[in-house]
Design an enzyme around this catalytic site. Sequence first.
Site, PDB file in Angstrom:
ATOM      1  N   GLY A  36       0.827  -1.204   0.000  1.00  0.00           N
ATOM      2  CA  GLY A  36       0.000   0.000   0.000  1.00  0.00           C
ATOM      3  C   GLY A  36       0.858   1.250   0.000  1.00  0.00           C
ATOM      4  N   THR A  37       0.259   2.365  -0.413  1.00  0.00           N
ATOM      5  CA  THR A  37       1.005   3.614  -0.369  1.00  0.00           C
ATOM      6  C   THR A  37       1.227   4.017   1.088  1.00  0.00           C
ATOM      7  OG1 THR A  37      -1.076   4.790  -0.562  1.00  0.00           O
ATOM      8  CG2 THR A  37       0.215   4.512  -2.565  1.00  0.00           C
ATOM      9  N   ALA A  38       2.215   4.871   1.284  1.00  0.00           N
ATOM     10  CA  ALA A  38       2.659   5.161   2.647  1.00  0.00           C
ATOM     11  C   ALA A  38       1.675   6.058   3.394  1.00  0.00           C
ATOM     12  CB  ALA A  38       4.022   5.841   2.608  1.00  0.00           C
ATOM     13  N   LEU A  69      -0.739   9.160   1.719  1.00  0.00           N
ATOM     14  CA  LEU A  69      -0.473   9.378   0.307  1.00  0.00           C
ATOM     15  C   LEU A  69      -1.415   8.463  -0.452  1.00  0.00           C
ATOM     16  CD1 LEU A  69       1.747  10.980  -1.111  1.00  0.00           C
ATOM     17  CD2 LEU A  69       3.077   8.884  -1.188  1.00  0.00           C
ATOM     18  N   LYS A  84      -7.766   6.634   1.844  1.00  0.00           N
ATOM     19  CA  LYS A  84      -6.743   6.059   2.726  1.00  0.00           C
ATOM     20  C   LYS A  84      -7.059   6.288   4.197  1.00  0.00           C
ATOM     21  CE  LYS A  84      -2.854   5.086   1.969  1.00  0.00           C
ATOM     22  NZ  LYS A  84      -2.209   3.757   2.086  1.00  0.00           N
TER      23      LYS A  84
END
Lengths: 268, 283
Positions: free
Chosen positions: B32-34, B49, B62
Amino acid sequence: MLNNYNSMAQPLWQNGPTPGAFYNFTGGQQQTQKLPKELTTAGPFGTKRSTSSITTGSSVLGIRYDGGVMIAADTLVSYGSLARYQNIDRVFPINKSIILGGGGDFADIQSIKRTIDQKMIEDQCYADGISMKPKALSSWLTRVLYNRRSRMNPLYIDVVVGGIEQDGTPFLANVDLRGRAHEDYVVATGFARHLALPLVRERKPKDRDFTAEEASELIRKCMEVLYYRDTRNMAQYTVGVCNATGTTIDGPCKVSENWSFAATIKGY
Amino acid sequence: MFRNQYDSDVTVWSPQGRLHQVEYAMEAVKLGTATVGLKNRDVAVLVALSKPSSELSASQRKIIPIDDHLGISIAGITADARVISRYLRSECLSYKHSYGSAYPVSRLITNLGNKMQTTTQRYDRRPYGVGLLVGGYDEKGPHIYQVTPSATFYNCKANSIGSRSQSARTYLERNLDKFLNSSNEQLICDGIQAIHGSLPTDELQSNNEDAPQLNITIAIVGKDQPFKILNELETKKYLSMAKLKGTPAEPSRPDDDEASTSRPDQADSGPRDPEVAVATEEL
């Protein structure tokens, strides 16, 4: 605590057919929550519910003052008009910031007290320094008592909950057997609602709260009036105090009896 | 296609005392994105993000609000996060109904941990493939918790999870001392600067403010501040504010994700509890 994770700890064999049966892929829904036992299981004489209280405690009086709350109740538990148990505390310390006074059916008081004590132990087991606050407890009591009355099986109690909130403000409330609740600087149950409430209210300064001394003096005065005028009352009472330093139960105290005026009463 | 002889089932131990399926689930978090979480004395801030999965789609959400005092930021399988957030929401709601107050964050996370743990001990379940950063506020102040698929949870001063999150963690570690006393605005800026390092290098170079790669979501919760996801305008304000203040975290190197597993900061602190490490091939 209302955690649901126990419902995750399902039996080791689940989501499948009972041994020997077949999968039912279309109707795999679990049965909806079962009705409480007392509504489904008939005893030998049919389903029984209590319709009145048996062993009863009478009035409870609570007063909120600037630094805490005081709750007083006499130590009598009656069986009908018989003064059956004369030395029973009806004001309990719940934790460092809650005291509770109970009137009504004493068995039901003991029952709810056991449940509350168990909750306090669960609180401590978390060991995270978070303890229950009086507002939370009175809210919880409202839910429990209303639920019981909705199941036509009420707990015959009338309780006073008091204590100190997280931010240091005192809190005092009354919850009754139907789950009704109200919050005020003075609350009372039983006969004290008629005899003590007006006494306290007429002494309330408009611009400020009571002081500890005033509250303590009012409690003494009201317990005296209650003893004289309420037949289900006794001269001995205890006072629970909750303030910033914690909870204590004072007493038993005695009403200073004076029956000299009795000789002047004529006509009976 | 097994990487290991003992990884066919969650309930099977390897002779080294490891649960490979659980460790694989931990890897899902890194896909996953941070996302970054940090706190000062009064508030907790989550910065995430998000990147659209294709040019045709909008970006994934998110940050998920749970209650007025609590929200989560996710990295990993979004569908699993949705199930977890539904659980958290119903727990908070039911607590509020019973007690009329907000669920203490530590207790909620303990119960979530217990729920998640059962999936690592049953042959008919799989671990949740999602890591969480929980930002919340209760009577004990603001909290940042990290929850992993192995059902371990950590009470953090600040943390970051997701792909290329190591550089964000390095930034956080470097600035850890000043977070506690910093202003809310400064805290948000620090969160943004930390997460800058996890942007892919090429996208960082095209440093154009309107570019979609700067799709940053910010949420804040704290004293007298119900959980709030900042709107576009506010986000833009903080993005430009962060740009003016100081240097962002250095972009991560490709081997950062591996480095993060060795935990050099704890290497020689004596005996430790066994914990689920990330699987590496040992042949």
